[in-house]
Motif scaffolding. Structure first.
Motif, PDB file in Angstrom:
ATOM      1  N   GLN A  15       0.823  -1.221   0.000  1.00  0.00           N
ATOM      2  CA  GLN A  15       0.000   0.000   0.000  1.00  0.00           C
ATOM      3  C   GLN A  15       0.853   1.266   0.000  1.00  0.00           C
ATOM      4  O   GLN A  15       0.347   2.360  -0.150  1.00  0.00           O
ATOM      5  N   ASN A  16       2.161   1.094   0.248  1.00  0.00           N
ATOM      6  CA  ASN A  16       3.018   2.279   0.356  1.00  0.00           C
ATOM      7  C   ASN A  16       3.925   2.422  -0.855  1.00  0.00           C
ATOM      8  O   ASN A  16       4.036   1.511  -1.664  1.00  0.00           O
ATOM      9  N   LYS A  17       4.565   3.576  -0.929  1.00  0.00           N
ATOM     10  CA  LYS A  17       5.524   3.813  -2.016  1.00  0.00           C
ATOM     11  C   LYS A  17       6.691   2.834  -1.899  1.00  0.00           C
ATOM     12  O   LYS A  17       7.109   2.521  -0.774  1.00  0.00           O
ATOM     13  N   PRO A  18       7.240   2.359  -3.041  1.00  0.00           N
ATOM     14  CA  PRO A  18       8.369   1.416  -2.937  1.00  0.00           C
ATOM     15  C   PRO A  18       9.547   2.025  -2.176  1.00  0.00           C
ATOM     16  O   PRO A  18       9.808   3.221  -2.278  1.00  0.00           O
ATOM     17  N   LYS A  19      10.229   1.184  -1.398  1.00  0.00           N
ATOM     18  CA  LYS A  19      11.422   1.622  -0.674  1.00  0.00           C
ATOM     19  C   LYS A  19      12.659   1.309  -1.504  1.00  0.00           C
ATOM     20  O   LYS A  19      12.622   0.472  -2.404  1.00  0.00           O
ATOM     21  N   LYS A  20      13.772   1.949  -1.166  1.00  0.00           N
ATOM     22  CA  LYS A  20      14.997   1.713  -1.933  1.00  0.00           C
ATOM     23  C   LYS A  20      15.953   0.832  -1.120  1.00  0.00           C
ATOM     24  O   LYS A  20      16.267   1.145   0.036  1.00  0.00           O
ATOM     25  N   ILE A  21      16.403  -0.254  -1.758  1.00  0.00           N
ATOM     26  CA  ILE A  21      17.321  -1.187  -1.088  1.00  0.00           C
ATOM     27  C   ILE A  21      18.708  -1.054  -1.706  1.00  0.00           C
ATOM     28  O   ILE A  21      18.857  -1.171  -2.926  1.00  0.00           O
ATOM     29  N   ALA A  22      19.715  -0.812  -0.882  1.00  0.00           N
ATOM     30  CA  ALA A  22      21.104  -0.808  -1.366  1.00  0.00           C
ATOM     31  C   ALA A  22      21.664  -2.211  -1.173  1.00  0.00           C
ATOM     32  O   ALA A  22      21.684  -2.731  -0.051  1.00  0.00           O
ATOM     33  N   ILE A  23      22.083  -2.832  -2.290  1.00  0.00           N
ATOM     34  CA  ILE A  23      22.601  -4.202  -2.190  1.00  0.00           C
ATOM     35  C   ILE A  23      24.129  -4.159  -2.190  1.00  0.00           C
ATOM     36  O   ILE A  23      24.732  -3.618  -3.131  1.00  0.00           O
ATOM     37  N   ALA A  24      24.725  -4.740  -1.178  1.00  0.00           N
ATOM     38  CA  ALA A  24      26.186  -4.772  -1.083  1.00  0.00           C
ATOM     39  C   ALA A  24      26.711  -6.004  -1.810  1.00  0.00           C
ATOM     40  O   ALA A  24      26.380  -7.121  -1.430  1.00  0.00           O
ATOM     41  N   ALA A  25      27.501  -5.798  -2.852  1.00  0.00           N
ATOM     42  CA  ALA A  25      28.026  -6.873  -3.702  1.00  0.00           C
ATOM     43  C   ALA A  25      26.862  -7.613  -4.377  1.00  0.00           C
ATOM     44  O   ALA A  25      26.580  -8.772  -4.080  1.00  0.00           O
ATOM     45  N   ALA A  26      26.217  -6.901  -5.283  1.00  0.00           N
ATOM     46  CA  ALA A  26      24.937  -7.384  -5.856  1.00  0.00           C
ATOM     47  C   ALA A  26      25.091  -8.495  -6.900  1.00  0.00           C
ATOM     48  O   ALA A  26      24.096  -8.957  -7.453  1.00  0.00           O
ATOM     49  N   GLN A  27      26.333  -8.949  -7.138  1.00  0.00           N
ATOM     50  CA  GLN A  27      26.555  -9.973  -8.179  1.00  0.00           C
ATOM     51  C   GLN A  27      26.157 -11.363  -7.666  1.00  0.00           C
ATOM     52  O   GLN A  27      26.965 -12.276  -7.607  1.00  0.00           O
ATOM     53  N   ASP A  28      24.910 -11.526  -7.314  1.00  0.00           N
ATOM     54  CA  ASP A  28      24.413 -12.782  -6.756  1.00  0.00           C
ATOM     55  C   ASP A  28      23.045 -13.085  -7.381  1.00  0.00           C
ATOM     56  O   ASP A  28      22.110 -12.280  -7.261  1.00  0.00           O
ATOM     57  N   THR A  29      22.939 -14.227  -8.044  1.00  0.00           N
ATOM     58  CA  THR A  29      21.722 -14.545  -8.798  1.00  0.00           C
ATOM     59  C   THR A  29      20.485 -14.552  -7.904  1.00  0.00           C
ATOM     60  O   THR A  29      19.468 -13.937  -8.214  1.00  0.00           O
ATOM     61  N   ASP A  30      20.578 -15.252  -6.743  1.00  0.00           N
ATOM     62  CA  ASP A  30      19.402 -15.376  -5.858  1.00  0.00           C
ATOM     63  C   ASP A  30      18.935 -14.016  -5.362  1.00  0.00           C
ATOM     64  O   ASP A  30      17.746 -13.724  -5.313  1.00  0.00           O
ATOM     65  N   VAL A  31      19.919 -13.187  -4.976  1.00  0.00           N
ATOM     66  CA  VAL A  31      19.567 -11.863  -4.435  1.00  0.00           C
ATOM     67  C   VAL A  31      18.958 -10.999  -5.543  1.00  0.00           C
ATOM     68  O   VAL A  31      17.952 -10.310  -5.333  1.00  0.00           O
ATOM     69  N   LEU A  32      19.544 -11.073  -6.750  1.00  0.00           N
ATOM     70  CA  LEU A  32      18.985 -10.287  -7.854  1.00  0.00           C
ATOM     71  C   LEU A  32      17.570 -10.753  -8.188  1.00  0.00           C
ATOM     72  O   LEU A  32      16.673  -9.941  -8.417  1.00  0.00           O
ATOM     73  N   GLU A  33      17.366 -12.068  -8.170  1.00  0.00           N
ATOM     74  CA  GLU A  33      16.002 -12.581  -8.427  1.00  0.00           C
ATOM     75  C   GLU A  33      15.025 -12.033  -7.387  1.00  0.00           C
ATOM     76  O   GLU A  33      13.901 -11.653  -7.716  1.00  0.00           O
ATOM     77  N   ALA A  34      15.483 -11.991  -6.139  1.00  0.00           N
ATOM     78  CA  ALA A  34      14.595 -11.509  -5.057  1.00  0.00           C
ATOM     79  C   ALA A  34      14.249 -10.030  -5.250  1.00  0.00           C
ATOM     80  O   ALA A  34      13.092  -9.646  -5.097  1.00  0.00           O
ATOM     81  N   VAL A  35      15.246  -9.210  -5.610  1.00  0.00           N
ATOM     82  CA  VAL A  35      14.910  -7.770  -5.744  1.00  0.00           C
ATOM     83  C   VAL A  35      14.097  -7.506  -7.014  1.00  0.00           C
ATOM     84  O   VAL A  35      13.287  -6.584  -7.052  1.00  0.00           O
ATOM     85  N   ILE A  36      14.304  -8.336  -8.033  1.00  0.00           N
ATOM     86  CA  ILE A  36      13.462  -8.198  -9.239  1.00  0.00           C
ATOM     87  C   ILE A  36      12.017  -8.520  -8.859  1.00  0.00           C
ATOM     88  O   ILE A  36      11.078  -7.814  -9.233  1.00  0.00           O
ATOM     89  N   LYS A  37      11.845  -9.581  -8.062  1.00  0.00           N
ATOM     90  CA  LYS A  37      10.495  -9.942  -7.624  1.00  0.00           C
ATOM     91  C   LYS A  37       9.890  -8.817  -6.770  1.00  0.00           C
ATOM     92  O   LYS A  37       8.716  -8.454  -6.932  1.00  0.00           O
ATOM     93  N   ALA A  38      10.733  -8.273  -5.892  1.00  0.00           N
ATOM     94  CA  ALA A  38      10.248  -7.179  -5.022  1.00  0.00           C
ATOM     95  C   ALA A  38       9.833  -5.979  -5.874  1.00  0.00           C
ATOM     96  O   ALA A  38       8.826  -5.323  -5.594  1.00  0.00           O
ATOM     97  N   LYS A  39      10.602  -5.738  -6.928  1.00  0.00           N
ATOM     98  CA  LYS A  39      10.249  -4.626  -7.830  1.00  0.00           C
ATOM     99  C   LYS A  39       8.920  -4.922  -8.535  1.00  0.00           C
ATOM    100  O   LYS A  39       8.040  -4.070  -8.609  1.00  0.00           O
TER     101      LYS A  39
END
Ligand code: COD
Length: 313
Positions: A15-39
């Motif tokens: 219900q709220n505006k999207p928040k911004k997540i800073a990913i430290a060392a973002a070269q990780d498939t699982d983490v990228l999949e998760a933030v794509i899903k979150a987006k």
């Protein structure tokens, strides 16, 4: 707000505006999949701090356009962690998330006295669980950060867990300080700490929660077990928050919830200036999204809950 499942948390943060997540060392498939899903769920945007060449390759494999997120190209993981932390510190991002970097390296950047994210409290890991057979969420702490907390550290671990409990709508959480038994035994140090913490709560040294201990796990969560032992306590059998004596007990309990009880889970670091998502390789995609949702909820409520606690003090 009343939350009894991770779906409720997701619905709430959507219900709220999207928040911004800073990913430290973002070269990780699982983490990228998760933030794509979150987006895609409309709950978060991300700033990818890391090795752009590797990030690009992963996005290509995932068939995702390479310009969907802002990127800061930094190869070294230590430097990437420092940059991601500074983005959160400078309020260019709301949440910090771990990518392909050893946990200890990220925690060092978070704990840095001058440039980190330390607040006034101890930082601690707070896990939230949803079990099929219960119609409420449970909180467990500290299963992942503080190794052998002393009495004062446990007090702060409770405060952080209570902060999260209140953020998910448990106005006056019932906190069970766990040990192996429910009677004080001078030979078991955690029973002494638990009794002290209960007394501290009674005397107003820990606020916004009903605290009791020592309690064994059965009489913390089962009214039948508590009645069987003749324990008369407002917490026994009704605990919302489980505080464990040390990281070993917490980690074993956490993993037994997930592997034996098939609990759904989420975890964040609380007590910092902003929520930190520390998912691990073995976490399911669902856990990663649950943790991101929880961190967004915490980030949304950060100000107001802090205010509530300040007013209550
Ligand atoms: N909150 C706030 N400040 C802290 C905390 C905390 N939880 N822990 C340490 N600090 C501060 C100290 O006061 C000090 O100023 C500085 O940080 C360094 O303290 P050290 O020397 O005790 O810290 P480290 O770097 O040796 O250890 C901190 C870790 C968090 C890395 C350590 O406690 C650790 O390894 N924890 C377990 C992490 C882990 O393996 N988890 C399992 C993953 S599932």
């Amino acid at each position: 707000m009343n939350v009894s499942s991770f779906k409720d948390i997701l619905r709430y943060v959507q219900q709220n505006k999207p928040k911004k997540i800073a990913i430290a060392a973002a070269q990780d498939t699982d983490v990228l999949e998760a933030v794509i899903k979150a987006k895609n769920l409309g709950i978060a945007e991300a700033i990818l701090v890391g090795d752009w060449k590797k990030i690009k390759e992963i996005l290509h494999l995932l068939e995702i356009k390479k310009d969907i997120f802002q990127v800061i190209d930094i190869k070294g993981t230590k430097e990437a962690a420092q940059k991601a932390v500074s983005l959160v510190r400078n309020m260019e991002a709301d949440i910090l998330m771990k990518g392909l970097i050893p946990t200890s390296e990220l925690l060092k950047a978070v704990l840095d006295k001058e440039n980190g994210l330390r607040g006034n409290n101890l930082l601690s890991h707070v896990a939230v669980f949803e079990f099929e057979q219960y119609n409420r969420l449970f909180i467990l702490s500290d299963a992942a950060m503080n190794i052998a907390p002393n009495l004062e550290e446990k007090r702060q671990i409770i405060e952080n867990a209570v902060f999260v409990a209140r953020a998910i709508g448990i106005e006056l959480p019932k906190v069970a300080v766990l040990s192996a038994v429910e009677l004080v035994n001078p030979a078991i140090n955690s029973t002494l700490d638990a009794a002290n913490l209960s007394k501290m709560a009674e005397r107003g040294q820990i606020k916004n929660a009903i605290i009791d201990g020592p309690l064994a796990l059965d009489n913390a969560v089962s009214e039948k077990a508590a009645a069987h032992k003749g324990i008369h306590s407002p917490v026994a059998g009704k605990a919302d928050v489980l505080i464990v004596p040390n990281i070993e007990a917490g980690n074993v309990l956490y993993k037994s919830f997930v592997y034996f009880a098939h609990a759904k889970s989420a975890g964040i670091l609380a007590g910092a200036k902003a929520p930190v998502v520390l998912t691990s390789r073995s976490d399911s995609a669902e856990t990663k999204i649950n943790s991101i949702s929880l961190s967004i909820l915490m980030s949304n409520l950060n100000g107001s809950v802090k205010q509530i606690m300040k007013n209550d003090n």
